[in-house]
Design a protein around this motif. Structure first.
Motif, short mmCIF file in Angstrom:
data_model
loop_
_atom_site.label_atom_id
_atom_site.label_comp_id
_atom_site.label_asym_id
_atom_site.label_seq_id
_atom_site.Cartn_x
_atom_site.Cartn_y
_atom_site.Cartn_z
N LYS A 55 1.01 -11.54 8.18
CA LYS A 55 2.29 -11.11 7.61
C LYS A 55 2.44 -9.61 7.82
N PRO A 56 3.67 -9.11 7.82
CA PRO A 56 3.83 -7.66 7.99
C PRO A 56 3.18 -6.90 6.83
N GLY A 57 2.38 -5.91 7.17
CA GLY A 57 1.82 -5.04 6.15
C GLY A 57 2.85 -4.03 5.71
N VAL A 58 3.00 -3.86 4.42
CA VAL A 58 4.03 -2.98 3.88
C VAL A 58 3.37 -1.73 3.30
N VAL A 59 3.85 -0.57 3.74
CA VAL A 59 3.36 0.70 3.22
C VAL A 59 4.56 1.47 2.69
N LEU A 60 4.38 2.08 1.52
CA LEU A 60 5.44 2.81 0.86
C LEU A 60 5.25 4.31 1.10
N GLY A 61 6.17 4.89 1.84
CA GLY A 61 6.21 6.34 1.99
C GLY A 61 7.06 6.88 0.86
N ALA A 107 -3.21 4.83 3.71
CA ALA A 107 -2.48 3.68 3.19
C ALA A 107 -1.85 2.87 4.33
N GLY A 108 -1.37 3.56 5.35
CA GLY A 108 -0.83 2.86 6.51
C GLY A 108 -1.87 2.06 7.24
N HIS A 109 -3.08 2.61 7.41
CA HIS A 109 -4.15 1.85 8.06
C HIS A 109 -4.55 0.63 7.22
N MET A 110 -4.50 0.78 5.91
CA MET A 110 -4.78 -0.37 5.05
C MET A 110 -3.76 -1.48 5.30
N ALA A 111 -2.49 -1.10 5.35
CA ALA A 111 -1.43 -2.09 5.58
C ALA A 111 -1.58 -2.74 6.95
N PHE A 124 0.84 -1.18 0.00
CA PHE A 124 0.00 0.00 0.00
C PHE A 124 0.89 1.24 0.00
N GLY A 125 0.38 2.34 -0.51
CA GLY A 125 1.18 3.54 -0.51
C GLY A 125 0.54 4.66 -1.28
N LEU A 126 1.35 5.68 -1.56
CA LEU A 126 0.94 6.80 -2.41
C LEU A 126 2.17 7.18 -3.23
N LEU A 127 1.99 7.23 -4.52
CA LEU A 127 3.11 7.43 -5.43
C LEU A 127 3.87 8.72 -5.11
N GLY A 128 5.20 8.61 -5.12
CA GLY A 128 6.07 9.76 -4.92
C GLY A 128 7.37 9.55 -5.64
N GLY A 129 8.13 10.59 -5.77
CA GLY A 129 9.35 10.52 -6.56
C GLY A 129 10.55 9.93 -5.88
N SER A 130 10.41 9.54 -4.60
CA SER A 130 11.59 9.08 -3.86
C SER A 130 11.93 7.62 -4.05
#
Length: 558
Positions: free
Chosen positions: A68-74, A55-59, A24-30
């Motif tokens: 399993k660990p939920g993965v969120v992309l910052g 997105a973090g709450h979704m994960a 889960f996440g939100l697209l960013g340039g990093s």
């Protein structure tokens, strides 16, 4: 085939090897190299939220459903990562395993007051199991494996891995990623099992206090078998009313201030209480002898040894796995001589069921929230997953719903934040697409994250959101009315037609005016298999206060 790959590809390989099939996440340039690797690899689904917190709450919810660990992309350094703070704090206090891969500014720009530069590592340190900066691209896959291991070991929780922008692009040796093996706790030692069995044999008023350890350990069957052999009532810690099947003869529901009077009497009046997979924490007990008897003899078993006996003295203190300990006790313990106690429990429970049936007949207009909850209880399918938000109405719903299958209830737990339910429902649906998922929220709560309705629709994750609309921040309004002479400031709110908003987003909407309509609307919404908002008006005067210990009544104005 090249022996070199990008750091982003190495991260993808680690996630895939550990069966992380959704992130889960939100697209960013990093971290665009990681996004590119996921696109090319094709084996990891991506759910893009409209806010990193959501997105973090979704994960978080996905982790609770899958184990399993939920993965969120910052994915954007600075503001994108900082937006995840609330979700990490939530996971930390819910003991939910989450791995945040947090983008950071490039190494060459550190400590230059660079655009979007903040001390991300320090920011997350107090609210996570670990917050660490990756400084070497070759170490990136290994440190990600460490993060997965730590997040899912012992008492679970979030780990934040800060990765400078340039590390995702740097070429490193290809990694042959393998699944991370997680060390698991075992049952209580034989001497401890024998001691608990002996304590139970002496009991006249025994009770089992069971918590989230049975959910993480997939231990519902073991808990049920123990209760049935010993014919002992079981109470659930706050937020874990799904640890046993609703309606089971020995299940008393949720204990404590958010629970019911039968469960609370059991824990207060018990002479012996066996605590399995729970902390006896604040939300379940208020740390008060109003909920746990001062003279109750306690055997306390938890995976985190530091929690055992911390709030109430434990005569037998054990660090062990709840499920395996229950299995061992089922073999070793004998049914206590407590028939009078059992009969009292049955009579009390029958009386509570009568009360709940009477609540289902309340015919006031606007609809009483307990009537609304009764309609939901009857209409929810037995395989439904419910995400429950924080707030006055949800407080009343904490013990009034029915959960039949394992892993059927997801709540904010100790962080108690508002706005959790919608995003958590999306994460739960991503983990269990075959099950109906229903978020129950207040009208104020939905305002936090209403745009995520679009996320559910875009990613074909149909959920139902039930908004119990009392036109107020209900908990605070209740306090102002009871303790501050009814002088309301900021408590009353006006919300839009959320049902119409759902339709604008491409989903369905239902408007419910009064009793008798809500259950039918929920059934129709689930059958439609479309993301739906049901907005139900409820009585704004039907409020209740919880934290009476926090306030004193002020003198009335003359």
């Amino acid at each position: 085939m090249s022996d070199l790959i990008t750091g982003g590809e190495a991260v993808y390989n680690v996630l895939k090897a550990n069966n992380i099939d959704t992130v889960f996440g939100l697209l960013g340039g990093s971290m665009l190299e990681l996004y590119d690797a996921m696109y090319k690899g094709g084996d990891i689904a991506y759910v893009g939220g409209r806010d990193e917190r959501a997105a973090g709450h979704m994960a978080d919810a996905w982790a609770r459903m899958t184990g399993k660990p939920g993965v969120v992309l910052g994915a954007q350094a600075g503001p994108g990562v900082v937006n995840i703070v609330t979700a990490v704090a939530e996971a930390q206090l819910a003991y939910s395993p989450m791995v945040v891969i947090a983008g950071a500014i490039s190494r060459c720009d550190h400590a230059k007051d660079t655009f979007q530069e903040v001390d991300q590592v320090a920011l997350f340190a107090p609210i996570s199991k670990k917050s660490v900066l990756v400084s070497d691209a070759a170490r990136l896959p290994v440190m990600l494996e460490d993060a997965i291991r730590l997040a899912n070991s012992g008492r679970r929780g979030p780990v934040v891995l800060h990765v400078p922008r340039d590390l995702f692009a740097e070429m490193i040796p290809a990694n042959d990623a393998q699944p991370v093996n997680i060390a698991r706790a075992g049952p209580a030692a034989p001497d401890d099992i024998a001691a608990i069995a002996e304590l139970l044999a002496q009991a006249k008023r025994p009770v089992i206090f069971a918590g989230g350890g049975f959910k993480w350990g997939r231990g519902r069957d073991a808990l049920t078998a123990l209760a049935e052999k010993l014919e002992m009532p079981v109470v659930a810690s706050t937020g874990h009313a799904d640890i046993m099947r609703h309606g089971h003869a020995w299940f008393a529901g949720q204990a404590g201030p958010r629970g019911n009077r039968v469960a609370s009497r059991l824990t207060k009046d018990a002479d012996v209480m066996v605590v399995l997979g729970a902390r006896l924490g604040f939300n379940s007990t208020f740390h008060s002898n109003d909920y746990v008897g001062a003279d109750t003899r306690i055997a306390h078993v938890d995976i985190d040894g530091s929690a055992v006996g911390r709030y109430f003295p434990a005569e037998i203190a054990v660090q062990a796995d709840a499920r395996q300990t229950a299995e061992a006790l089922t073999k070793a313990a004998v049914k206590p001589d407590a028939d009078e106690w059992r009969q009292c429990f049955r009579e009390d429970w029958a009386g509570l069921c009568v009360e709940r049936s009477e609540e289902a007949q309340i015919a006031t207009l606007p609809m009483h929230p307990r009537r609304a909850l009764a309609e939901l209880r009857e209409a929810l399918p037995q395989d439904a997953i419910v995400t429950l938000d924080t707030g006055n109405t949800c407080l009343q719903g904490a013990d009034r719903l029915a959960h039949y299958q394992p892993l059927s209830l997801i709540t904010p737990l100790d962080f108690g934040l508002v706005g959790f339910g919608l995003a958590a429902a999306i994460g739960a649906k991503a983990a269990s697409p075959e099950r109906p998922v229903v978020a129950i929220m207040g009208d104020g709560a939905l305002g936090y994250t209403m745009i995520e309705i679009q996320t559910a629709i875009q990613h074909d994750l149909p959920i139902v959101v039930v908004v119990l609309d009392n036109e107020a921040w209900g908990a605070e309004k209740a306090y102002q009315e009871e303790f501050y002479g009814g002088r309301l400031l900021g408590a009353e709110i006006q919300s839009p037609r959320y049902d119409k908003f759902a339709e604008l987003c491409g989903g369905k909407g239902f408007w419910v005016d009064g009793p008798g309509e809500l259950g039918a609307a929920l059934t129709s919404a689930i059958q439609s298999n479309q993301t739906t908002i049901i907005q139900a008006k409820i009585d704004p005067k039907a409020l209740m206060t919880l934290r009476k210990d926090l306030f004193k009544k002020t003198d009335e104005e003359t």
